[in-house]
Design an enzyme around this catalytic site. Sequence first.
Site, PDB file in Angstrom:
ATOM      1  N   HIS A 137       0.832  -1.213   0.000  1.00 28.34           N
ATOM      2  CA  HIS A 137       0.000   0.000   0.000  1.00 28.34           C
ATOM      3  C   HIS A 137       0.861   1.255   0.000  1.00 28.34           C
ATOM      4  CE1 HIS A 137      -3.158   2.849   0.960  1.00 28.34           C
ATOM      5  NE2 HIS A 137      -2.499   3.213   2.058  1.00 28.34           N
ATOM      6  N   GLU A 205      -8.736  -2.598   6.725  1.00 31.98           N
ATOM      7  CA  GLU A 205      -7.767  -2.764   7.809  1.00 31.98           C
ATOM      8  C   GLU A 205      -8.268  -3.780   8.829  1.00 31.98           C
ATOM      9  OE1 GLU A 205      -6.254   0.746   9.674  1.00 31.98           O
ATOM     10  OE2 GLU A 205      -6.586   2.031   7.917  1.00 31.98           O
TER      11      GLU A 205
END
Length: 427
Positions: A137, A205
Amino acid sequence: MNNLLQSFIQVTPESDFPIQNLPYGIFSHGADAAPRVGVALGEWVVDLAVLEANGFLEIKAGEYYFNQPTLNKFIETGKANWSKIRAELQDLLSSDNPILRDNQALRGQVFLKQADVVMHLPVHIPGYTDFYSSKEHATNVGCMFRDPKNALLPNWSELPVGYNGRASSVVVSGTDVVRPSGQIKFPDQERPVFSACRKLDFELETGFIIGQPNALGVPVAIENAWDHIFGMVLFNDWSARDLQQWEYVPLGPFNAKTFASSVSPWIVTLEALEPFKTNSPTQEPLPLAYLREDLSSNSYDIHLSAELQAANQDRADVISNTNFKYMYWSMAQQLTHHTIAGCNLQVGDLMGSGTISGPTPDSYGSMLEITWNNTKPLTLSNGEQRSFIQDGDTLIMKGYCQKDGLRIGFGEVTGKVLPAVEFNFSE
């Protein structure tokens, strides 16, 4: 963990919540019922307050830990009691124990259908910190907004980068999210404008809940860090990318992140996740001594997915499939680094992993990456396109571990986006 252990309550093989899981949450049942502690078992909630009132699950004589509106009081009793209560519950719920199995009157009070209860935020959260610990990411974002040859800043491979967020705007799954407004700076304009966010995003997440505090000025050593973690949740750290791009220099995210962060209602314990431990990625360079740990069993093989359902869709489209095992920095490293300067963590503190992305486009954990910042729009099954999240869209995140016929899941975390509040400013 005993994979063969069975409950007298029927649980389907595809359920996230077998007797080997028993995640903790806070629920209420009925219009006037107070929130209290339960665990999930199949499609049921097991009411621990009722069990406690009937003489089970005792921790300290005369004290009640499960007739509580949050899990904090129970968590504060410590790791030994987490294990004790879990073992007692598994014994009480097992198919060969007649105490609860054959007591129909008590069973009628203890077991409630999940579909019939309201879930609440499982813990009081004194503080919330979000990390930035997925190398994939961070690299993708760096490539988009900086030089692709230098996508990662020099500190990224040396420490778990993080920021302190707003605990007050952490909400439980199912809570609607109002589109934020703020300052947006367009490249061709000299000054910013005030506008509703035009680049609303999700972040796929996980989070972990602090179960044991540390004293102010006393860091947690890496070898002790795991003892300070009670369990894990799914976590959607909603992000306003256009607000963030303008405001984050020099002090990092502010209003782009403060408006809402969604957590799943069930906290899965580390004991339940034990069979799914796996290796973390190789860390180069070797971290400084205070961050070094054995990488062979410091992560978890957790399958994660994100789905988007437009307002006029009958079903959601899966837009991401990724895995927690890709995380570069472990939860123990995050916790240790968080305390290394002397910060005192508190029971109930929430630590977000940061967006979890894998190595391929179908495993990216945000719309920013999936559509590569609006240059590769996503086409939904109904033909609509998305660059970012629109009003009326619902985001659904799911997570589970599976191995040797055992499935341990987190359930899901959902949130529907509502239109921004309208402002009328007089000049």
